[in-house]
Design a protein around this motif. Structure first.
Motif, PDB file in Angstrom:
ATOM      1  N   PHE A  17      -8.111 -12.187   8.172  1.00 32.60           N
ATOM      2  CA  PHE A  17      -7.493 -11.615   6.969  1.00 32.60           C
ATOM      3  C   PHE A  17      -6.058 -12.127   6.844  1.00 32.60           C
ATOM      4  O   PHE A  17      -5.323 -12.177   7.837  1.00 32.60           O
ATOM      5  N   PRO A  18      -5.643 -12.546   5.632  1.00 27.84           N
ATOM      6  CA  PRO A  18      -4.286 -13.081   5.454  1.00 27.84           C
ATOM      7  C   PRO A  18      -3.213 -12.103   5.919  1.00 27.84           C
ATOM      8  O   PRO A  18      -3.387 -10.885   5.807  1.00 27.84           O
ATOM      9  N   ASN A  19      -2.112 -12.636   6.413  1.00 27.37           N
ATOM     10  CA  ASN A  19      -1.031 -11.760   6.854  1.00 27.37           C
ATOM     11  C   ASN A  19      -0.352 -11.100   5.657  1.00 27.37           C
ATOM     12  O   ASN A  19      -0.627 -11.433   4.492  1.00 27.37           O
ATOM     13  N   LYS A  20       0.524 -10.178   5.950  1.00 28.83           N
ATOM     14  CA  LYS A  20       1.152  -9.367   4.904  1.00 28.83           C
ATOM     15  C   LYS A  20       1.873 -10.219   3.864  1.00 28.83           C
ATOM     16  O   LYS A  20       1.725 -10.007   2.654  1.00 28.83           O
ATOM     17  N   LEU A  21       2.654 -11.200   4.307  1.00 28.64           N
ATOM     18  CA  LEU A  21       3.415 -12.038   3.370  1.00 28.64           C
ATOM     19  C   LEU A  21       2.497 -12.865   2.480  1.00 28.64           C
ATOM     20  O   LEU A  21       2.786 -13.074   1.294  1.00 28.64           O
ATOM     21  N   SER A  28       1.331 -11.407  -6.203  1.00 28.33           N
ATOM     22  CA  SER A  28       2.381 -11.776  -7.169  1.00 28.33           C
ATOM     23  C   SER A  28       1.931 -12.912  -8.079  1.00 28.33           C
ATOM     24  O   SER A  28       2.263 -12.944  -9.263  1.00 28.33           O
ATOM     25  N   LEU A  29       1.155 -13.835  -7.536  1.00 27.25           N
ATOM     26  CA  LEU A  29       0.718 -15.000  -8.300  1.00 27.25           C
ATOM     27  C   LEU A  29      -0.401 -14.672  -9.277  1.00 27.25           C
ATOM     28  O   LEU A  29      -0.401 -15.136 -10.419  1.00 27.25           O
ATOM     29  N   TYR A  30      -1.339 -13.818  -8.856  1.00 25.02           N
ATOM     30  CA  TYR A  30      -2.544 -13.613  -9.655  1.00 25.02           C
ATOM     31  C   TYR A  30      -2.713 -12.227 -10.265  1.00 25.02           C
ATOM     32  O   TYR A  30      -3.544 -12.044 -11.151  1.00 25.02           O
ATOM     33  N   VAL A  31      -1.941 -11.239  -9.797  1.00 19.27           N
ATOM     34  CA  VAL A  31      -2.165  -9.880 -10.286  1.00 19.27           C
ATOM     35  C   VAL A  31      -0.910  -9.299 -10.936  1.00 19.27           C
ATOM     36  O   VAL A  31      -0.818  -9.179 -12.150  1.00 19.27           O
ATOM     37  N   CYS A  32       0.045  -8.914 -10.124  1.00 22.84           N
ATOM     38  CA  CYS A  32       1.315  -8.389 -10.627  1.00 22.84           C
ATOM     39  C   CYS A  32       2.351  -8.500  -9.514  1.00 22.84           C
ATOM     40  O   CYS A  32       2.031  -8.834  -8.377  1.00 22.84           O
ATOM     41  N   GLU A  33       3.590  -8.251  -9.858  1.00 19.27           N
ATOM     42  CA  GLU A  33       4.690  -8.465  -8.913  1.00 19.27           C
ATOM     43  C   GLU A  33       4.555  -7.586  -7.667  1.00 19.27           C
ATOM     44  O   GLU A  33       4.353  -6.374  -7.757  1.00 19.27           O
ATOM     45  N   ALA A  34       4.645  -8.208  -6.518  1.00 22.83           N
ATOM     46  CA  ALA A  34       4.595  -7.487  -5.247  1.00 22.83           C
ATOM     47  C   ALA A  34       5.757  -7.949  -4.379  1.00 22.83           C
ATOM     48  O   ALA A  34       6.139  -9.115  -4.407  1.00 22.83           O
ATOM     49  N   GLU A  35       6.327  -7.019  -3.617  1.00 31.44           N
ATOM     50  CA  GLU A  35       7.480  -7.337  -2.780  1.00 31.44           C
ATOM     51  C   GLU A  35       7.285  -6.816  -1.362  1.00 31.44           C
ATOM     52  O   GLU A  35       6.640  -5.783  -1.151  1.00 31.44           O
ATOM     53  N   ASN A  36       7.880  -7.514  -0.421  1.00 32.24           N
ATOM     54  CA  ASN A  36       7.828  -7.088   0.967  1.00 32.24           C
ATOM     55  C   ASN A  36       8.839  -5.974   1.208  1.00 32.24           C
ATOM     56  O   ASN A  36       9.928  -5.975   0.667  1.00 32.24           O
ATOM     57  N   ASN A  37       8.424  -5.008   2.006  1.00 31.70           N
ATOM     58  CA  ASN A  37       9.311  -3.925   2.403  1.00 31.70           C
ATOM     59  C   ASN A  37       9.182  -3.770   3.915  1.00 31.70           C
ATOM     60  O   ASN A  37       8.387  -4.443   4.551  1.00 31.70           O
ATOM     61  N   SER A  38       9.950  -2.883   4.473  1.00 32.67           N
ATOM     62  CA  SER A  38       9.955  -2.731   5.932  1.00 32.67           C
ATOM     63  C   SER A  38       8.610  -2.256   6.463  1.00 32.67           C
ATOM     64  O   SER A  38       7.834  -1.597   5.763  1.00 32.67           O
ATOM     65  N   GLY A  39       8.334  -2.629   7.691  1.00 35.69           N
ATOM     66  CA  GLY A  39       7.124  -2.165   8.362  1.00 35.69           C
ATOM     67  C   GLY A  39       5.852  -2.558   7.642  1.00 35.69           C
ATOM     68  O   GLY A  39       5.618  -3.724   7.317  1.00 35.69           O
ATOM     69  N   ASP A  40       5.041  -1.558   7.346  1.00 38.07           N
ATOM     70  CA  ASP A  40       3.709  -1.751   6.768  1.00 38.07           C
ATOM     71  C   ASP A  40       3.714  -1.734   5.235  1.00 38.07           C
ATOM     72  O   ASP A  40       2.695  -1.966   4.591  1.00 38.07           O
ATOM     73  N   ILE A  41       4.874  -1.482   4.647  1.00 39.59           N
ATOM     74  CA  ILE A  41       4.960  -1.207   3.208  1.00 39.59           C
ATOM     75  C   ILE A  41       4.910  -2.479   2.352  1.00 39.59           C
ATOM     76  O   ILE A  41       5.607  -3.458   2.618  1.00 39.59           O
ATOM     77  N   ILE A  42       4.083  -2.432   1.301  1.00 39.24           N
ATOM     78  CA  ILE A  42       4.097  -3.436   0.234  1.00 39.24           C
ATOM     79  C   ILE A  42       4.438  -2.703  -1.055  1.00 39.24           C
ATOM     80  O   ILE A  42       3.783  -1.721  -1.414  1.00 39.24           O
ATOM     81  N   GLU A  43       5.473  -3.130  -1.735  1.00 34.64           N
ATOM     82  CA  GLU A  43       5.868  -2.541  -3.017  1.00 34.64           C
ATOM     83  C   GLU A  43       5.210  -3.338  -4.142  1.00 34.64           C
ATOM     84  O   GLU A  43       5.405  -4.544  -4.252  1.00 34.64           O
ATOM     85  N   ILE A  44       4.414  -2.660  -4.971  1.00 39.61           N
ATOM     86  CA  ILE A  44       3.705  -3.335  -6.059  1.00 39.61           C
ATOM     87  C   ILE A  44       4.091  -2.707  -7.391  1.00 39.61           C
ATOM     88  O   ILE A  44       4.018  -1.484  -7.564  1.00 39.61           O
ATOM     89  N   SER A  45       4.524  -3.536  -8.321  1.00 39.33           N
ATOM     90  CA  SER A  45       4.898  -3.068  -9.665  1.00 39.33           C
ATOM     91  C   SER A  45       3.668  -3.140 -10.567  1.00 39.33           C
ATOM     92  O   SER A  45       3.310  -4.206 -11.064  1.00 39.33           O
TER      93      SER A  45
END
Length: 364
Positions: A17-21, A28-45
């Protein structure tokens, strides 16, 4: 919105399975903006028109499957309807007096063992997504909402029985004049007659789709619960949340519109989790749904697909792509059109859906 990378990975279970980054880049490329956050968190707009199908970990997992073009749909395994809606209670019935606002109301009554502890993995995912642990029952309700997207609410069944003496019916109705409700967070609300509430034989016990009432809340001594999974009209919940200044995780989801198909799926998932952590018995199950509630279909033609994309795609390619999104794609040879069930994406648009799926896929 905060998502847990571990929860997404837990759902998909793919080797390598692809890593978090990498997941963040693909989203971000195919769905909507996503950003890296600390630890396990992915921020998705999440865009407003995608909130109904993306505001859950299963929704995000489904998009990742689409991007990776996986033939095995692991996310579908989390969307299993509850198969035992047959243990009807002779002493309890649902009375829906507001079918225009409440399209479906599903209930599951469970008896739980007193020894109940929230699993560590649920606590970690709740914390990652910004939710505090409250007690094991509420934690499971919140976790299912994060995973499936369908809000759930648990009432203490014996508290309902005590104040109703006995509890013979659960009523979905508009509030009475001068009626009030003390919410779980100790806020006294004076209700107006346009507000949808959930009530027992006598009193309102919850502000529908927004907040439960204090008198029937679960606690560490609760052993029998009545779980509510409902489908409410988006505008009504948005209006009530705004009116009473009560913006909750549940009200935000209802305000964007949810599929009526989610209610039995969420009850099944809650039941499965309880089975993992304690002894559980099904006492009763009830389900009421508008008879005219049908699956919404998105109708596509070769002409509008070509118009949207600026190019023609042959039938086989279109069907291959759509079949991946849903196995229940119908192609009418005579009319030359495709019928795609919107299923869990109730708010899917006839214009945005084909453009997103057929143009922006990474594997065409």
């Amino acid at each position: 919105m905060k998502f847990s990378y571990s929860a997404i990975k837990r759902i998909l279970k793919y080797k390598n399975f692809p890593n978090k980054l990498k997941i963040i880049d693909l989203l971000s490329l195919y769905v909507c903006e996503a950003e890296n956050n600390s630890g396990d968190i992915i921020e998705i707009s999440i865009p407003p028109n995608r909130y109904s199908d993306l505001s859950s970990h299963v929704g995000i997992a489904r998009e990742i499957e689409w991007i990776l073009y996986k033939s095995t749909k692991e996310s579908d395994k989390y969307l299993v309807k509850y198969k035992n809606f047959t243990k009807q209670s002779k002493n309890l019935k649902i009375v829906n007096k507001s079918q225009g606002i409440c399209g479906r109301y599903s209930v599951l009554v469970l008896e739980l063992d007193k020894i109940l502890v929230t699993p560590k993995w649920i606590i970690e995912i709740l914390n990652t997504c910004g939710l505090k642990t409250i007690n094991p029952i509420v934690d499971v309700m919140n976790y299912v909402m994060l995973e499936i997207g369908q809000p759930l609410h648990a009432f203490d069944f014996y508290k309902l029985q005590a104040i109703s003496n006995p509890l013979s019916q659960f009523i979905i109705r508009k509030a009475f004049r001068n009626e009030s409700l003390l919410t779980l967070d100790d806020r006294e609300i004076k209700l107006d007659e346009n507000t949808l509430v959930i009530a027992d034989n006598i009193n309102a016990v919850a502000l529908a789709g927004i907040k439960g009432g204090k008198s029937t809340g679960v606690d560490d001594n609760t052993i029998r619960i009545l779980i509510e999974a409902a489908n409410f009209e988006a505008e009504s919940i948005y209006s009530s949340a705004l009116k009473y200044d009560l913006k909750t995780d549940a009200s935000i989801r209802f305000a964007h519109g949810l599929s009526h198909e989610l209610t039995p799926i969420a009850l099944q998932r809650a039941f499965d989790i309880f089975k993992q952590i304690t002894k559980v018995e099904v006492i009763a199950s009830l389900d009421t749904e508008k008879k005219y509630q049908k699956i919404k279909y998105i109708i596509l033609t070769q002409k509008n697909i070509a118009s949207l994309l600026g190019e023609s795609i042959n039938d086989k390619k279109i069907i291959d792509i759509l079949k991946f999104v849903s196995k229940e794609v119908f192609f009418d040879v005579k009319k030359q059109l495709y019928k795609v069930p919107s299923k869990l994406a109730k708010q899917a648009r006839e214009i945005s859906f084909p453009k997103r799926v057929l143009e922006n896929n990474p594997w065409k």
